[in-house]
Design a protein around this motif. Structure first.
Motif, short mmCIF file in Angstrom:
data_model
loop_
_atom_site.label_atom_id
_atom_site.label_comp_id
_atom_site.label_asym_id
_atom_site.label_seq_id
_atom_site.Cartn_x
_atom_site.Cartn_y
_atom_site.Cartn_z
N GLU A 198 8.14 5.61 -2.25
CA GLU A 198 7.11 6.67 -2.26
C GLU A 198 7.36 7.65 -1.10
O GLU A 198 7.26 8.86 -1.26
CB GLU A 198 5.71 6.06 -2.12
N ILE A 199 7.66 7.07 0.06
CA ILE A 199 7.91 7.92 1.24
C ILE A 199 9.15 8.78 0.98
O ILE A 199 9.14 9.99 1.24
CB ILE A 199 8.09 7.05 2.51
N GLU A 200 10.18 8.14 0.45
CA GLU A 200 11.41 8.89 0.18
C GLU A 200 11.18 10.03 -0.80
O GLU A 200 11.71 11.13 -0.62
CB GLU A 200 12.47 7.95 -0.38
N SER A 201 10.37 9.77 -1.81
CA SER A 201 10.18 10.84 -2.79
C SER A 201 9.38 11.99 -2.17
O SER A 201 9.62 13.15 -2.49
CB SER A 201 9.58 10.29 -4.09
N LEU B 154 0.84 2.62 9.42
CA LEU B 154 1.25 3.68 10.35
C LEU B 154 2.75 3.58 10.62
O LEU B 154 3.47 4.59 10.61
CB LEU B 154 0.49 3.55 11.69
N HIS B 155 3.19 2.35 10.84
CA HIS B 155 4.60 2.12 11.18
C HIS B 155 5.51 2.48 10.01
O HIS B 155 6.59 3.03 10.20
CB HIS B 155 4.79 0.67 11.61
N ALA B 156 5.06 2.20 8.81
CA ALA B 156 5.86 2.56 7.63
C ALA B 156 6.01 4.09 7.57
O ALA B 156 7.06 4.61 7.20
CB ALA B 156 5.20 2.05 6.36
N LEU B 157 4.95 4.80 7.96
CA LEU B 157 4.99 6.26 7.88
C LEU B 157 5.78 6.91 9.01
O LEU B 157 6.34 7.99 8.85
CB LEU B 157 3.56 6.82 7.87
N ARG C 172 15.66 9.25 9.38
CA ARG C 172 16.81 8.34 9.47
C ARG C 172 16.42 6.88 9.49
O ARG C 172 17.24 6.00 9.31
CB ARG C 172 17.63 8.65 10.71
N THR C 173 15.15 6.60 9.81
CA THR C 173 14.72 5.20 9.82
C THR C 173 13.91 4.87 8.56
O THR C 173 13.30 3.81 8.47
CB THR C 173 13.84 4.91 11.06
N GLY C 174 13.89 5.80 7.63
CA GLY C 174 13.17 5.54 6.38
C GLY C 174 11.70 5.90 6.45
O GLY C 174 10.92 5.56 5.55
N ALA C 175 11.30 6.56 7.52
CA ALA C 175 9.89 6.97 7.65
C ALA C 175 9.71 8.38 7.06
O ALA C 175 10.64 8.98 6.55
CB ALA C 175 9.48 6.93 9.11
N MET D 11 0.83 -1.23 0.00
CA MET D 11 0.00 0.00 0.00
C MET D 11 0.86 1.26 0.00
O MET D 11 0.51 2.27 -0.59
CB MET D 11 -0.90 -0.02 1.24
N VAL D 12 1.98 1.18 0.72
CA VAL D 12 2.90 2.32 0.68
C VAL D 12 4.33 1.79 0.66
O VAL D 12 4.67 0.91 1.44
CB VAL D 12 2.66 3.30 1.87
N THR D 13 5.13 2.32 -0.25
CA THR D 13 6.50 1.79 -0.36
C THR D 13 7.50 2.81 0.18
O THR D 13 7.20 4.00 0.30
CB THR D 13 6.86 1.52 -1.84
N ARG D 14 8.68 2.29 0.49
CA ARG D 14 9.77 3.16 0.96
C ARG D 14 10.10 4.24 -0.05
O ARG D 14 10.37 5.38 0.29
CB ARG D 14 11.02 2.31 1.20
#
Ligand code: RM4
Ligand code: MN
Ligand code: MN
Length: 424
Positions: free
Chosen positions: A6-9, A81-84, A391-394, A1-4
């Motif tokens: 996407e978050i990084e961009s 939530l944790h991914a974010l 720093r944790t990729g969130a 549903m959400v990838t690293r």
């Protein structure tokens, strides 16, 4: 549903602004990396009953949709939530609302999302379909020994469910009490409750903790059998070293000095767990920090001071959980806001100048003591918390990213708009 990616961009777009703010925030700080390390390791559990739209006794309005219809989907939501934010890596289950039918596959699913199982919660405050005896007049306190037996057995069963998942604690919140004067013999109610708790406690695995949660009122309005921290403490201290008091912020009368309660329970090594929410008039389970962020900071100030005094690990030695109900907001957005508020208050408590405060206290310099606390509270630590996430990729901005990536819209597409999650 959400990838690293996407978050990084999303982060990339905000990076310049973030860097400027971050540099400014840490410019006067002695050891920002140590702060970031602590913020990163601090995790807050999400309760399985808070992922859907809640209601009040006047009913429930429809949510936006896409709510989790199964335990698996709830775990997916916590995974989102944790991914974010990389700060909510645990779920707390309410039995029987979320009894796993296949523990093994649930554990696998959780592990994939980096989620562990926090405290399991028993429920003897409602009657379930097919239940033989009613809890209308209480559970462990009940005048009828058969009802007490049923409630004890349920709690023992909840421990068993938790063991299969790798949980290490049981939270017992009892709605037992009375609505009218004369309804209850207080002493007998207390003793019955204690006997029941004792039996449950005796079945607790050696590496488990048991949390006794108190609540000032509701659903009983005249007396609650575990109504305040004194009563909870009495049960916990009589039960033994594996029993602790659990403080739920919304379970106090308005104006109560919760930070002092926290401090004394820590002193006695009897504070085991924490339920975060906010409230204005009573227990309305509002978003953490939405009404009184200063109180939240003062509580964290005592938590950090008291835990450091005992050399406790801020993350591991306490069960941290959000306990809220969302009637008008998107539950996932609300939870992101709550976690953010917790991390901000925690970070502010970490930057209190403890030495200066101690000396102001010793000199009875009341004005200075206030200045020191408020200097920490008025520091904008949001860039620090955001940096810990980055720093944790969130996400630098979890809520903004949730909206930008249209996560709710995607959930509605997959799950439909009519599912109603179990819970409050
Ligand atoms: C209670 C209490 C418990 C929670 C239930 C749903 O007021 O806060 O912790 O499990 O609500
Ligand atoms: Mn609670
Ligand atoms: Mn509550």
């Amino acid at each position: 549903m959400v990838t690293r990616e996407e978050i990084e961009s999303c982060n990339k777009e905000q990076m310049d602004q973030h860097q400027r703010r971050y540099d400014q925030t840490v410019s006067g700080m002695a050891d920002p990396y140590e702060l970031i390390r602590k913020i990163i390791s601090f995790q807050v559990a999400i309760p399985s009953w808070a992922l859907g739209t809640g209601g009040t006794r006047f009913g429930r309005f429809r949510g936006r949709g896409g709510e989790p219809g199964t335990l698996g989907q709830k775990i997916e939501d916590v995974g989102l939530l944790h991914a974010l934010n990389q700060s909510s890596g645990a779920i707390s289950l309410h039995i029987p609302w979320d009894t796993p039918t296949d523990a093994k596959s649930i554990i696998e699913l959780a592990a994939k999302q980096g989620i562990v199982f926090d405290a399991v919660n028993s429920n003897t405050f409602q009657d379930q379909p097919g239940q033989v005896l009613s809890y209308k007049f209480g559970s462990l306190q009940h005048t009828d020994r058969r009802v007490r037996r049923q409630a004890i057995d349920h709690n023992i069963e909840v421990i068993r469910v938790g063991q299969a998942l790798g949980s290490k604690s049981l939270t017992v919140w009892l709605s037992d009490g009375s609505c009218f004067p004369g309804q209850l013999n207080f002493r007998k109610a207390w003793q019955h409750t204690f006997e029941g708790l004792k039996e449950i406690y005796s079945t607790l695995p050696k590496d488990w903790k048991m949390f006794i949660e108190y609540k000032a009122f509701e659903p009983n309005f005249y007396s609650m059998t575990v109504g305040d921290w004194g009563q909870s403490y009495l049960y916990a201290s009589k039960l033994g070293s594996q029993a602790y008091t659990l403080v739920d912020l919304g379970h106090h009368f308005p104006g109560e000095n919760i930070e002092q309660i926290v401090s004394l329970l820590l002193m006695e090594k009897k504070l085991g767990g924490f339920h975060f929410n906010d409230s204005k008039y009573g227990d309305d389970d509002l978003t953490v920090g939405s009404i009184n962020p200063y109180q939240l900071f003062l509580i964290f100030n005592e938590l950090v001071e008291g835990m450091d005094h005992q050399a406790m690990d801020h993350h591991k030695d306490m069960a941290w959980m959000i306990d809220a109900s969302h009637n008008v907001k998107d539950p996932l957005e609300d939870l992101l806001q709550s976690v953010e508020a917790i991390m901000i208050a925690y970070a502010q408590a970490l930057i209190v100048d403890r030495k200066a405060l101690e000396s102001a206290q010793n000199n009875n310099d009341v004005g200075l003591a206030q200045e020191i606390l408020q200097a920490a509270f008025r520091t904008d630590v949001r860039p620090l918390v955001a940096e810990a996430r980055r720093r944790t990729g969130a996400a630098l901005h979890p809520l903004g990213t949730f909206r930008k990536l249209k996560i709710r819209e995607k959930l509605i597409q997959v799950r439909g708009s009519d599912v109603v999650a179990t819970g409050l």
